[in-house]
Design a protein around this motif. Structure first.
Motif, short mmCIF file in Angstrom:
data_model
loop_
_atom_site.label_atom_id
_atom_site.label_comp_id
_atom_site.label_asym_id
_atom_site.label_seq_id
_atom_site.Cartn_x
_atom_site.Cartn_y
_atom_site.Cartn_z
N ASP A 1 0.91 -1.26 -0.11
CA ASP A 1 0.04 0.07 0.02
C ASP A 1 0.91 1.23 -0.08
O ASP A 1 1.99 1.44 0.60
CB ASP A 1 -0.90 -0.02 1.23
N GLN A 2 0.39 2.29 -0.75
CA GLN A 2 0.87 3.62 -0.59
C GLN A 2 0.27 4.38 0.84
O GLN A 2 -0.93 4.40 0.77
CB GLN A 2 0.65 4.38 -1.69
N ILE A 3 1.39 4.73 1.59
CA ILE A 3 0.76 5.21 3.12
C ILE A 3 1.33 6.48 3.18
O ILE A 3 2.58 6.63 3.02
CB ILE A 3 1.15 4.05 3.95
N GLY A 4 0.76 7.62 3.67
CA GLY A 4 1.22 8.89 3.91
C GLY A 4 0.84 9.06 5.37
O GLY A 4 0.00 8.35 6.15
N LEU A 5 1.51 10.25 5.83
CA LEU A 5 1.02 10.62 7.30
C LEU A 5 0.62 12.16 7.46
O LEU A 5 1.91 12.97 6.74
CB LEU A 5 2.51 10.43 8.20
N VAL A 6 -0.48 12.61 7.95
CA VAL A 6 -0.62 13.95 8.17
C VAL A 6 -0.91 14.03 9.84
O VAL A 6 -1.32 13.20 10.17
CB VAL A 6 -2.01 14.31 7.46
N ILE A 7 -0.31 14.99 10.25
CA ILE A 7 -0.45 15.44 11.79
C ILE A 7 -1.10 16.76 12.01
O ILE A 7 -1.07 17.50 10.92
CB ILE A 7 0.96 15.55 12.32
N PHE A 8 -1.73 16.90 13.13
CA PHE A 8 -2.71 18.08 13.30
C PHE A 8 -2.56 18.38 14.77
O PHE A 8 -2.61 17.51 15.69
CB PHE A 8 -3.96 18.17 12.61
N ALA A 9 -2.66 19.55 15.06
CA ALA A 9 -2.76 20.12 16.33
C ALA A 9 -3.76 21.35 16.27
O ALA A 9 -4.83 21.46 15.74
CB ALA A 9 -1.58 20.35 17.07
N GLY A 10 -3.01 22.42 16.45
CA GLY A 10 -3.61 23.94 16.08
C GLY A 10 -3.73 24.32 14.54
O GLY A 10 -4.11 25.28 14.46
N GLU A 11 -2.85 23.05 13.88
CA GLU A 11 -2.75 23.62 12.29
C GLU A 11 -2.56 21.86 11.94
O GLU A 11 -2.23 21.44 12.54
CB GLU A 11 -1.55 24.56 12.12
N SER A 12 -2.63 21.92 10.53
CA SER A 12 -2.29 20.74 10.04
C SER A 12 -0.97 20.80 9.13
O SER A 12 -0.53 21.80 8.68
CB SER A 12 -3.27 20.05 9.32
N PHE A 13 -0.19 19.51 9.09
CA PHE A 13 1.01 19.36 8.24
C PHE A 13 0.90 17.94 7.83
O PHE A 13 0.82 16.89 8.50
CB PHE A 13 2.17 19.80 9.31
N THR A 14 1.53 18.10 6.49
CA THR A 14 1.91 16.63 5.81
C THR A 14 3.20 16.32 6.33
O THR A 14 4.45 16.76 5.96
CB THR A 14 1.86 16.97 4.35
#
Length: 333
Positions: free
Chosen positions: A133-146
């Motif tokens: 699988d192609q897998i990616g990661l996005v994180i967020f708190a008070g903003e989001s980021f790839t």
């Protein structure tokens, strides 16, 4: 290097190898015959016979060389080969974005050592079980980021997952922007199935700079045909949590389960509640089973013949024996 060579050595005619057992028998017969063939005579002083010279020290060397040559010939007849196995995993994968909350409340210790550490561990185990699988990661708190784009480079992805820390982003909880960013990463995907696994332990707590609210992000996901599995993380009851440096008591409203259920239901996914490490592990396993990937492992075996090495060694030992027998160790009748 020599150790690695022997490590991958196999024999096509392994039934020939037991014939190596005749070598110690031949050695026994040789020395027994030599002892029986010795003549005796009486001398007044045996001092001269105790001195060691190169010639009498290597008297049996031709025999040992011939025995080594025979051993190499038997080994060559067993057809030694180097076995090289090549495996390749291929299949039609699913594109997956892991959308993870890294706000300050993820440091709460109702999961040991804390929520963030456990969520990292479970996400890593999930990635390891999805080889194509192609897998990616996005994180967020008070903003989001790839944090990591869609890729099959899972080793690098695992490093990024292990490197996630609270405080990497401005504190807060922008579920909508985390979801929208994840959908954006899947927008150019041509996979048959596109899914997001959104994990959070709070509700929408946006700063004034918020651009996309959760409902708008939900509509975008629906329009793009993205399925969202949502996970609400946190122990049941009045667990205290860390939020923006202040400890608060987790009430029923702290985790917006209604929003998470709505996002999951309207995109074709499911909502899960993780109350401890075991339940979070079970949730990832359940998602893994529901989102099947067609995987095919192709294995090729190649064999390289190595008997010539042993034949050349046998010729070398025989040639050395002949040279020694008719030069340095030459005997007269």
């Amino acid at each position: 290097m020599l150790y690695n060579w022997f490590q991958y050595l196999v024999f096509a005619n392994i039934w020939v190898l037991p014939f190596l057992g005749i070598l110690p028998v031949l050695a026994f017969l040789h020395f027994r015959t030599q002892a029986a063939a010795k003549s005796t005579f009486i001398v007044s002083n045996a001092r001269a016979f105790t001195s060691r010279t190169l010639r009498n020290s290597t008297l049996h060397l031709p025999f040992w060389l011939r025995l080594l040559a025979l051993g190499c010939i038997i080994t060559a007849l067993a057809r030694p080969q180097i076995r090289n196995v090549q495996s390749r995993t291929k299949g039609e994968g699913i594109d997956i974005i892991l959308c993870m909350d890294v706000s300050g409340s993820m440091l709460s210790k109702d999961f040991l050592p804390n929520r963030l550490a456990v969520s990292r561990q479970m996400a890593a185990e999930f990635v390891k079980g999805r080889p194509v699988d192609q897998i990616g990661l996005v994180i967020f708190a008070g903003e989001s980021f790839t944090q990591f784009p869609l890729s099959t480079d899972h080793e690098s992805l695992l490093q990024q997952i292990q490197g996630i820390q609270s405080g990497m982003l401005e504190d807060g909880t922008v579920i909508g922007e985390g979801l929208a960013k994840s959908v954006e990463r899947l927008s150019s995907s041509k996979a048959k199935s596109k899914i997001i696994i959104l994990l959070t332990d709070g509700n929408e707590q946006p700063p004034e700079t918020r651009i996309i609210d959760p409902i708008t992000a939900l509509e975008i996901a629906k329009a793009k045909g993205v399925k969202v599995y949502t996970i609400g993380m946190g122990a049941l009851g009045g667990t205290s949590v860390q939020e923006k440096g202040v400890r608060k008591s987790e009430g029923s409203a702290f985790l917006d389960e209604a929003l998470l259920k709505r996002i999951a239901t309207q995109t074709g996914g499911l909502y899960f509640r993780a109350t401890d490490e075991e339940s979070l592990h079970a949730i990832y396993n359940q998602i893994d089973k529901m989102e099947k990937t067609d995987v095919e492992v192709v294995t090729k075996e190649k064999f390289q013949e190595e008997f010539t090495v042993f034949l050349l060694a046998a010729l070398f030992f025989l040639a050395l024996e002949l040279i020694l027998r008719y030069t340095l160790l030459r005997t007269f009748p």
